[in-house]
Design a protein around this motif. Structure first.
Motif, mmCIF file in Angstrom:
data_model
loop_
_atom_site.group_PDB
_atom_site.id
_atom_site.type_symbol
_atom_site.label_atom_id
_atom_site.label_comp_id
_atom_site.label_asym_id
_atom_site.label_seq_id
_atom_site.Cartn_x
_atom_site.Cartn_y
_atom_site.Cartn_z
ATOM 1 N N GLU A 1 68.106 10.957 27.665
ATOM 2 C CA GLU A 1 67.480 10.259 26.544
ATOM 3 C C GLU A 1 65.987 10.048 26.797
ATOM 4 O O GLU A 1 65.173 10.170 25.882
ATOM 5 N N HIS A 2 65.632 9.750 28.025
ATOM 6 C CA HIS A 2 64.225 9.558 28.386
ATOM 7 C C HIS A 2 63.438 10.844 28.149
ATOM 8 O O HIS A 2 62.346 10.820 27.563
ATOM 9 N N ALA A 3 63.962 11.976 28.582
ATOM 10 C CA ALA A 3 63.273 13.259 28.406
ATOM 11 C C ALA A 3 63.118 13.595 26.929
ATOM 12 O O ALA A 3 62.067 14.114 26.507
ATOM 13 N N ALA B 1 59.559 13.286 21.563
ATOM 14 C CA ALA B 1 59.434 12.768 20.194
ATOM 15 C C ALA B 1 58.218 11.860 20.068
ATOM 16 O O ALA B 1 57.446 11.951 19.095
ATOM 17 N N ASP B 2 58.004 10.991 21.052
ATOM 18 C CA ASP B 2 56.866 10.076 21.012
ATOM 19 C C ASP B 2 55.539 10.827 21.029
ATOM 20 O O ASP B 2 54.622 10.518 20.257
ATOM 21 N N PHE B 3 55.435 11.817 21.902
ATOM 22 C CA PHE B 3 54.156 12.508 22.029
ATOM 23 C C PHE B 3 53.933 13.532 20.927
ATOM 24 O O PHE B 3 52.789 13.865 20.613
ATOM 25 N N ASP C 1 57.250 18.613 44.059
ATOM 26 C CA ASP C 1 56.874 17.417 44.809
ATOM 27 C C ASP C 1 58.010 16.401 44.844
ATOM 28 O O ASP C 1 58.118 15.613 45.791
ATOM 29 N N HIS C 2 58.855 16.416 43.828
ATOM 30 C CA HIS C 2 59.971 15.463 43.751
ATOM 31 C C HIS C 2 61.281 16.034 44.282
ATOM 32 O O HIS C 2 62.317 15.365 44.190
ATOM 33 N N GLN C 3 61.268 17.243 44.820
ATOM 34 C CA GLN C 3 62.531 17.843 45.234
ATOM 35 C C GLN C 3 63.176 17.033 46.364
ATOM 36 O O GLN C 3 62.511 16.490 47.244
ATOM 37 N N GLY C 4 64.487 16.917 46.262
ATOM 38 C CA GLY C 4 65.247 16.174 47.248
ATOM 39 C C GLY C 4 65.117 14.668 47.140
ATOM 40 O O GLY C 4 65.493 13.953 48.068
ATOM 41 N N THR C 5 64.629 14.170 45.997
ATOM 42 C CA THR C 5 64.433 12.724 45.844
ATOM 43 C C THR C 5 65.336 12.179 44.746
ATOM 44 O O THR C 5 65.840 12.910 43.895
ATOM 45 N N ARG C 6 65.497 10.853 44.767
ATOM 46 C CA ARG C 6 66.168 10.143 43.687
ATOM 47 C C ARG C 6 65.107 9.436 42.869
ATOM 48 O O ARG C 6 64.183 8.836 43.420
ATOM 49 N N VAL C 7 65.217 9.506 41.552
ATOM 50 C CA VAL C 7 64.191 8.939 40.686
ATOM 51 C C VAL C 7 64.820 7.944 39.720
ATOM 52 O O VAL C 7 66.019 8.005 39.421
ATOM 53 N N ALA C 8 63.978 7.042 39.237
ATOM 54 C CA ALA C 8 64.412 6.114 38.199
ATOM 55 C C ALA C 8 64.633 6.872 36.893
ATOM 56 O O ALA C 8 64.072 7.954 36.675
ATOM 57 N N ASP C 9 65.424 6.317 36.022
ATOM 58 C CA ASP C 9 65.792 6.995 34.780
ATOM 59 C C ASP C 9 64.609 7.242 33.854
ATOM 60 O O ASP C 9 64.687 8.108 32.976
ATOM 61 N N HIS C 10 63.512 6.483 34.028
ATOM 62 C CA HIS C 10 62.382 6.577 33.098
ATOM 63 C C HIS C 10 61.089 6.926 33.830
ATOM 64 O O HIS C 10 60.026 6.372 33.552
ATOM 65 N N THR C 11 61.157 7.881 34.750
ATOM 66 C CA THR C 11 59.987 8.283 35.534
ATOM 67 C C THR C 11 59.028 9.113 34.686
ATOM 68 O O THR C 11 59.444 9.999 33.938
#
Length: 318
Positions: free
Chosen positions: A184-186, A191-193, A138-148
């Protein structure tokens, strides 16, 4: 539309409410779908499944995830682009419509319970074995924020050598919380979950152990596959011998394949996901607590305990 699926497999077993004490009009093992990996749930099981899904979804939303709904079918060509049919051929289930011209000469067989393959058009649709594939596509070909972050619950499908109640099914529901963004977000997401899953299990009095697993997301001869053997990309949380949740990192594999790039740098996004097999949680909780009622109360009590703990700290319990 027909779906290719395995023939009847596995020993008959009581599934659903009667497995944990609720009365049933059917005798043990004769519920339709039980031995085909397609068991049903009655009101009490449905209530617990919804409670669990609401719990896991709330974790994602609290962390900033956008709730989304994805289709149950995906183009087989898109899944092939992700090496799905090379890496998971043993689990793959595909769907095809009837070929109306050949249907008259190759009818449904009451003896085998199947349409012969000659009666079908080519299978151009796949039934994915995990919810997160649809998110990346669904996100292919898009630009995303660093913390999506995205959270979804989808029907998933896996061909198995045998089926067993709520433990191993052909069709089942999977809640996922998916991170797309910077490396780092990934990594922080997992770690959080991981901490949150351990805290929830403790509050449930549900002993879990965490073990490394190996899903072949990557081309077996590629550099990422070599790295995967050195550093596991998947950890499962098991109750007894049953994996009921997992945390998974894919590095920038899906970012590369789906051309998902970062707004901050223009480079490929990194992804990770946390997955909960809802029916497997039902199996674990009813086995641990003995009945639907007791299992449901255990979840309600655990949620209340964690909320109380969070209210007494500077931040949320994770």
């Amino acid at each position: 539309m027909t779906v290719t699926s395995p023939a009847h497999a596995g020993a008959p077993e009581t599934v659903g409410e009667s497995a944990v004490g609720e009365t049933s009009d059917r005798t043990k093992g004769d519920r339709p779908g039980t031995t085909r990996g397609l068991p049903s749930l009655g009101p009490e099981g449905t209530r617990l499944l919804r409670l669990l899904d609401d719990t896991f979804e709330s974790w994602g939303v609290t962390a900033g995830a956008r709730p989304m709904t994805m289709p149950p079918l995906l183009p087989a060509a898109d899944l092939a682009k992700l090496d799905y049919y090379d890496n998971f051929p043993h689990q793959a289930v595909v769907a095809a419509p009837l070929d109306l011209e050949r249907r008259a000469t190759t009818p449904f067989s009451a003896d085998t319970g199947c349409f012969p393959s000659d009666a079908l058009e080519p299978a151009a649709l796949g039934l994915p074995s995990a919810s997160c594939y649809a998110v990346y596509l669904d996100h292919q070909g898009t630009r995303v924020a660093d913390h999506t972050l995205v959270t979804i619950c989808s029907w998933c499908f896996r061909k198995e050598t045998h089926y067993e109640g709520m433990r191993r099914q052909l069709g089942f529901r999977m809640r996922e919380i998916v991170a797309i963004g910077a490396r780092e977000h990934a990594e922080t997401h997992l770690a959080d979950f991981t901490a949150r899953i351990h805290a929830f299990a403790t509050a449930l009095d549900l002993p879990l152990r965490k073990e490394a697993a190996c899903d072949p997301f990557f081309d077996k001869g590629g550099s990422k596959a070599v790295l995967q053997r050195l550093t596991p990309v998947k950890y499962e949380f098991l109750y007894e011998d049953l994996a009921i949740a997992s945390v998974n990192t894919h590095r920038n594999f899906f970012g590369d394949r789906c051309d998902i790039t970062l707004e901050s740098t223009g480079g490929p996004a990194f992804t990770s996901c946390v997955a909960f097999g809802l029916e497997r949680w039902l199996s674990a909780l009813t086995r641990r607590h003995g009945s639907w009622e007791s299992a449901t109360q255990a979840v309600l009590d655990a949620n209340a305990r964690l909320r109380a703990d969070a209210s007494g700290t500077a931040g949320p319990v994770i």
